[in-house]
Every structure is written in structure tokens, then in C-alpha cells.
Motif scaffolding. Sequence first.
Motif, short mmCIF file in Angstrom:
data_model
loop_
_atom_site.label_atom_id
_atom_site.label_comp_id
_atom_site.label_asym_id
_atom_site.label_seq_id
_atom_site.Cartn_x
_atom_site.Cartn_y
_atom_site.Cartn_z
N ALA A 59 0.68 -1.05 -0.05
CA ALA A 59 0.12 -0.01 0.09
C ALA A 59 0.84 1.27 0.10
O ALA A 59 0.37 2.16 -0.48
N ARG A 60 2.18 1.20 0.45
CA ARG A 60 2.77 2.32 0.82
C ARG A 60 2.89 3.31 -0.48
O ARG A 60 2.91 4.38 -0.50
N PRO A 61 3.18 2.38 -1.93
CA PRO A 61 3.49 3.43 -2.88
C PRO A 61 2.07 4.14 -3.64
O PRO A 61 2.24 4.89 -4.34
N VAL A 62 1.10 3.27 -3.14
CA VAL A 62 -0.35 3.66 -3.79
C VAL A 62 -1.21 4.22 -2.98
O VAL A 62 -2.16 4.67 -3.56
N ILE A 63 -0.83 4.44 -1.70
CA ILE A 63 -1.93 4.80 -0.82
C ILE A 63 -2.49 6.27 -1.17
O ILE A 63 -3.53 6.65 -0.70
N HIS A 64 -1.69 6.85 -1.66
CA HIS A 64 -2.06 8.45 -1.90
C HIS A 64 -3.05 8.47 -3.00
O HIS A 64 -3.72 9.69 -3.53
N LEU A 65 -3.40 7.38 -3.78
CA LEU A 65 -4.30 7.54 -4.94
C LEU A 65 -5.61 7.68 -4.58
O LEU A 65 -6.11 7.46 -3.55
N ARG A 66 -6.33 8.57 -5.46
CA ARG A 66 -7.84 8.78 -5.09
C ARG A 66 -8.58 7.58 -5.25
O ARG A 66 -8.40 6.68 -6.23
N GLY A 67 -9.68 7.88 -4.75
CA GLY A 67 -10.85 6.74 -4.98
C GLY A 67 -11.03 5.67 -5.87
O GLY A 67 -10.14 4.45 -5.43
N ASP A 68 -11.25 5.79 -6.96
CA ASP A 68 -11.46 4.60 -8.14
C ASP A 68 -9.98 4.10 -8.37
O ASP A 68 -9.87 2.80 -8.61
N TYR A 69 -9.00 4.89 -8.29
CA TYR A 69 -7.80 4.42 -8.57
C TYR A 69 -7.08 3.34 -7.72
O TYR A 69 -6.40 2.38 -7.98
N LEU A 70 -7.52 3.88 -6.37
CA LEU A 70 -7.17 2.95 -5.37
C LEU A 70 -7.88 1.68 -5.42
O LEU A 70 -7.38 0.52 -5.32
N LEU A 71 -9.13 1.78 -5.67
CA LEU A 71 -9.95 0.57 -5.85
C LEU A 71 -9.29 -0.44 -6.93
O LEU A 71 -9.06 -1.64 -6.55
N ILE A 72 -9.06 -0.01 -8.05
CA ILE A 72 -8.50 -0.74 -9.15
C ILE A 72 -7.30 -1.31 -8.77
O ILE A 72 -6.84 -2.38 -9.14
N VAL A 73 -6.27 -0.62 -8.21
CA VAL A 73 -5.06 -1.11 -7.57
C VAL A 73 -5.12 -2.32 -6.61
O VAL A 73 -4.45 -3.40 -6.78
N THR A 74 -6.03 -2.07 -5.75
CA THR A 74 -6.25 -3.35 -4.88
C THR A 74 -6.70 -4.43 -5.49
O THR A 74 -6.42 -5.40 -5.04
N VAL A 75 -7.74 -4.41 -6.62
CA VAL A 75 -8.21 -5.33 -7.24
C VAL A 75 -6.94 -6.06 -7.87
O VAL A 75 -6.84 -7.22 -7.83
N GLY A 76 -5.99 -5.40 -8.39
CA GLY A 76 -4.82 -5.76 -9.15
C GLY A 76 -4.08 -6.49 -8.18
O GLY A 76 -3.33 -7.66 -8.46
N VAL A 77 -3.74 -5.94 -7.04
CA VAL A 77 -2.85 -6.49 -5.83
C VAL A 77 -3.44 -7.83 -5.62
O VAL A 77 -2.78 -8.95 -5.44
N GLY A 78 -4.69 -7.82 -5.43
CA GLY A 78 -5.53 -9.32 -4.95
C GLY A 78 -5.17 -10.25 -6.10
O GLY A 78 -4.90 -11.48 -5.76
N GLU A 79 -5.32 -9.99 -7.32
CA GLU A 79 -5.12 -10.92 -8.47
C GLU A 79 -3.98 -11.23 -8.64
O GLU A 79 -3.58 -12.66 -8.76
N ILE A 80 -2.71 -10.35 -8.47
CA ILE A 80 -1.29 -10.98 -8.34
C ILE A 80 -1.06 -11.81 -7.49
O ILE A 80 -0.51 -12.76 -7.65
N LEU A 81 -1.42 -11.63 -6.29
CA LEU A 81 -1.31 -12.57 -5.17
C LEU A 81 -1.95 -13.96 -5.28
O LEU A 81 -1.26 -14.88 -5.02
N ARG A 82 -3.07 -13.83 -5.75
CA ARG A 82 -3.68 -15.11 -6.11
C ARG A 82 -3.15 -16.06 -7.27
O ARG A 82 -2.84 -17.01 -7.09
N ILE A 83 -2.54 -15.10 -8.12
CA ILE A 83 -1.66 -16.02 -9.28
C ILE A 83 -0.23 -16.48 -8.64
O ILE A 83 0.03 -17.49 -9.10
#
Lengths: 314, 301
Positions: free
Chosen positions: A99-123
Motif C-alpha cells: 500500500a505504501r506506494p499507492v496509498i495516496h491514489l484517489r478513490g477509483d484508482y485505489l480501488l482498481i489497484v487493490t483489485v490488481g494486488v489481490g489478483e497478482i497475489l492469487r496468481i
Amino acid sequence: MTRRTKIGVAVAVAGLAAAPAVLNPYWVDVLNSVGLYGLLALSLNVILGDAGMYNMGHAAFYAVGAYATAILNTRYGIPVLWTLPLAGLAAGAFAAVVARPVIHLRGDYLLIVTVGVGEILRIALVNDVFGLTGGPNGIFGIARPFVFGLKIRKPHQFYYLIWAFVALTVFVFHRLQHSRFGRALNYLRDDPVAAEGSGIPTGRYRLLAFVVGAAWAGMAGTLYATKMTIISPQSFSFWESVVVFMIVILGGAGNMAGVLLGAFLIVGLPEVFRGFASARLLVFGLVMMVMMVVRTQGLLPPRPRRFRLPDASG
Amino acid sequence: MEQFFQQLTNGLAVGGIYALIALGYTMVYGVLKLINFAHGDLFTLGAYLGLTLITSLALHDRVGVALGVLVLVLMVMGLVAVVGGLLERTAYRPLRESPRLSAVVSALGASIFLQNAIMLIYGARLRVYPQDILPRTTVHLFGVGVPLMRILIFSASVVLMAVLYLWIHKTRMGTAIRAAAIDQGAARLMGIDVDRVILLVFLVGPALGGAAGVMVGLYYGQISFTMGWLYGLKAFTAAILGGIGNIPGAMLGGLLLGVIEALGAAYVSLAWKDAIAFLVLILILIVRPTGILGERVAEKV
């Protein structure tokens, strides 16, 4: 707390404590699921409800906790409940790093990054990263927990373990919401510019809220791992994150009673309609759309704080 | 070199598909600032409707196949556009004045609804497109054999994108869409019917997504009712990569993402193929959140 809330809490606690006595094991197990999702939703509520950050990758932190417990228990023989704080630490540390590098992102961008993180972890879990996660099959043979020498095995035993943890969570997060930190998070959510202007270290508080929520999801992961005794990447898909997200929004972001009610409705209620299994999700999607249109703020939106200053115009 | 060229053409074909889906995201985001989570499922719907039409029109008789496929794609685009429009009226319009989060959850609800509706109608198993619709020949480009299918898919997406680009930039309706994307209030003051513009965006975006669905069916030969969300997420990544709200950006981002993914799968690891797209997403958001062609927007924190 007002008198009405006190009575409400007392009734809810009494009802929950008595539930296993009147329900059959199947329904007790349903309530166990409600409790686990309730825990997840409460932990997401710190991030999404209190601090107003859109996190749609919460299952990732749940997964880190569950895998931490599974690996520590099956490889190193550490008793499951001892891994509870370690799972929390692992999930919190993971959250801090991603989260450190992306925590400053606003609403929707943070949402989509967290989706990406979740998916990378699952892979990563599917690809058996570091040879620890067991690939697509996951990890099995996770031990049962012991509480005061008693082995927790049956649904109603898990019920008390899980719901005791829910009660602890509500207590801790209630204190947190009413602390200086919790109030700062609300300011941050309602008006980030003003919060920054009044000297709240916005970035640090956002990150801290994220880490706390993630760590708690990690501990919920421990309970999940020991209850199931087997975990695999499928348990932590994007849709898990979506369900938890929906629970918080449907119940009422920022209000813990609402969040728990949301968990009952979204996880518990569909069980009542098991007979229509295939059409259940169709109806679920429809209900979410209708709910948002007719009750935008969720079922139990948080009440405005009582110490709020009177409106200048009124 | 041969492998590089093969992956490049594959990447461009898949990238064209991503770009078509990305256009739907970027147009909706441009006008409404909403991530339309149901867009990926409209794409899936397109793939399934295409399958139904292919089998019922008996296209594999090879009678006027080229014309047949064209008509088929147009029919699918029309049908998916209708569903997109219905979605806008029922799930999004009532929420226009509500907090952003409710619209996000409504979009997710719509996504779940569509996905399961498709599952109930068509069944949960993988469905297979007939393999004999388009010729499976290879053509020689610069001495390397490239499947004709790739060239057809790529050309089709380029044609659709060109039509959209001209429509957006050369017609009155297109101008109205661009105006509403910049400032809805001002657009309304200038006499633009913003409600109509939004509906229009929800007709055109899904139509392009539906066409992309048919292309995936033709290209890979297999479709599943859950495929929408992965394609949707990648297309959204493409839209961000190009600069969300920016139409040429979505096209560029789609093609670029397709190529990056294809090369990554070939030279890094096939198992991590899907992770590469998300890695690109995170990197771009850290380094340049406005995307390649995006302009710096006033930060609404």
C-alpha cells in the motif's frame, strides 16, 4: 450509547450466545460463516467505512493470514492459535509494503489497484511462489485449535471461538473509532483537504488504517484456515473481496452494527434459499442493484456524531 | 525473431480486442466518472449472442461467409447496445446523484446479475464456437507465416476504432459526448441533453464490447460465462494505461497491453501472463496515474 442501543446490544448478544442451543449443526455452521465474513467486513470497515478508502482486494490480506497460519502450522508445527498474531503481523506487513506506494491514489484508482494486488497475489499462490503455498491445490492438514486444552472440532465449538473474536473485534474497533486516531480518520474521509490543513498527517494515517484493517483480516484468515483445515487459492478470489465490500456498503459503511447486519443478510440469508441454488446469485445481483437505488446509504448508516457543532445557517 | 514476430501479431490481435472493450470503459468513465463493472459481462453477452446467431443462421454453410460474419457482428452489437441502454436506465441513472460507492456496488450487482443470467441461459460449461466460420489459413508477411485470423481480428478492431474516432470527432453527437465529458453542467447550459449523451455512451460502449466478444469467440474458439471479468479488468487496465477518459488513449493502451502481455508470456513466463497486466496497471498508477495520453486533471481528492 443510548438506552435503546444498550438494549439492542444486550438482546443481540443474548440471542447469539443462545443460538447454538436451538439450531442444528448445519445452521450453526452457517452462522460460523456469517461470523467469519462479519470479521472480514469489520476489518474492511476500518479502511472503507472509517477512512473512506476503496479497497477491493481485501481477500488478499485474508489470504496472507490464512497461508501464514497454514505454513507455520503444517511445516513448523506451531499451534494454530499461536499463529494468530503472526498471521496478523504477516498480513499487516504485506499491506504496508504494497500500500505504501499507492496509498495516496484517489478513490477509483485505489480501488482498481487493490483489485490488481489481490489478483497478482492469487496468481502467485497458484504458481506456488517460494515453493511454500502448494500451488493450485493449496495446503491441507491444518490442525484444529486448542482452547484451555479443549480441542475445537464441532461447529458449535467453532461458533463460540469465532463469535468471541467478533465480540473482541467490535470492542477494539469501537475504542479505535472513538480514539483520536479514529476521529482523525473520519475527518480524513469527509474532507481530506481540511484534514490535511488542520495538521492531520494524512498519508501516515491512511496507511496505518490500511495496515490495521489488513492485519485484522489476516487474523480472520487464521480462523478460516483452522476451521476448514484446507485452504487453496480459490478461497481468496476477487469475488470474496467483492462480497466483503458489498457487505460493508449494504450494511452501512462506518457503522459496525450495520456491517454485522450486512454479513447476516448477504451470507446468512441466501442459505435460506438453498433450494434455488442456481438462481441465487442472479437474485443477489438484482437485490444489490435495487438496494443501492432505494437505500443508497446502506441499511444502517452511521449516525452523525453528537458533538458536531450546530449548523451556522440553522 | 520468428517467435518475436508471432508474439507481436498475436499481441496486436488480442490488443485490438482489449482496445475495443477499453473504449466502453473510458467513454463511461469520461462522462460519468464511474467504473462500469458490468461492462465485462456485456462483452461476455456479446460472445454468447454471437454463438447463438452463428448456430441459428447456419453460417458454417460457407454461403457468403464474409458478409454473414459482418451481419452477425452488427446484430450482436445492436443487441448488446440495447442491454447496455437498459442497464443505464435501471441500474445507473437512479444513482446519478448518489455517493460514488453506491454506483460502484450497483455496477457490481449488475455484473453478478448478468453473469448469472448468462450462466442460467447457456449453462455453466465452456461453449465452443464452430471452427469452420473463418478460414484457418496462414498468410506470409515478411517471410513469416501469420494466421489469417489474427489479421482479420486486428483489421476489424482497427476499422471499428476508426469509425468511432471519426464519429466522436466529426459529428454533432460526438461533439456533445466530448463536451459532456469535459463539464456536464456547462454542456447542459449549452443546450446539450446530457441524459441522452449518457444513454448514447451506454449504447456505443457495449456495442463495441459485444463485437469484441464475438472476436474472442472466433479467435480462441472457446467462451465461458465468467470470462468477462478478466477481460474487463485487463481492458480497464488498458484504459488507464492510455489515460482514462481519452479515446485514442484507450486504443493505444489496448494494443500496447496486448503486445506487452504476449511478449511477457513468451519471454518471461506463461504462468504469470495474467499477472503481467496487473503489474503494468500498478506501475502505471505509481509512475504516471494519468496514463500515456491523459492530461493532468485537477485533483479532486
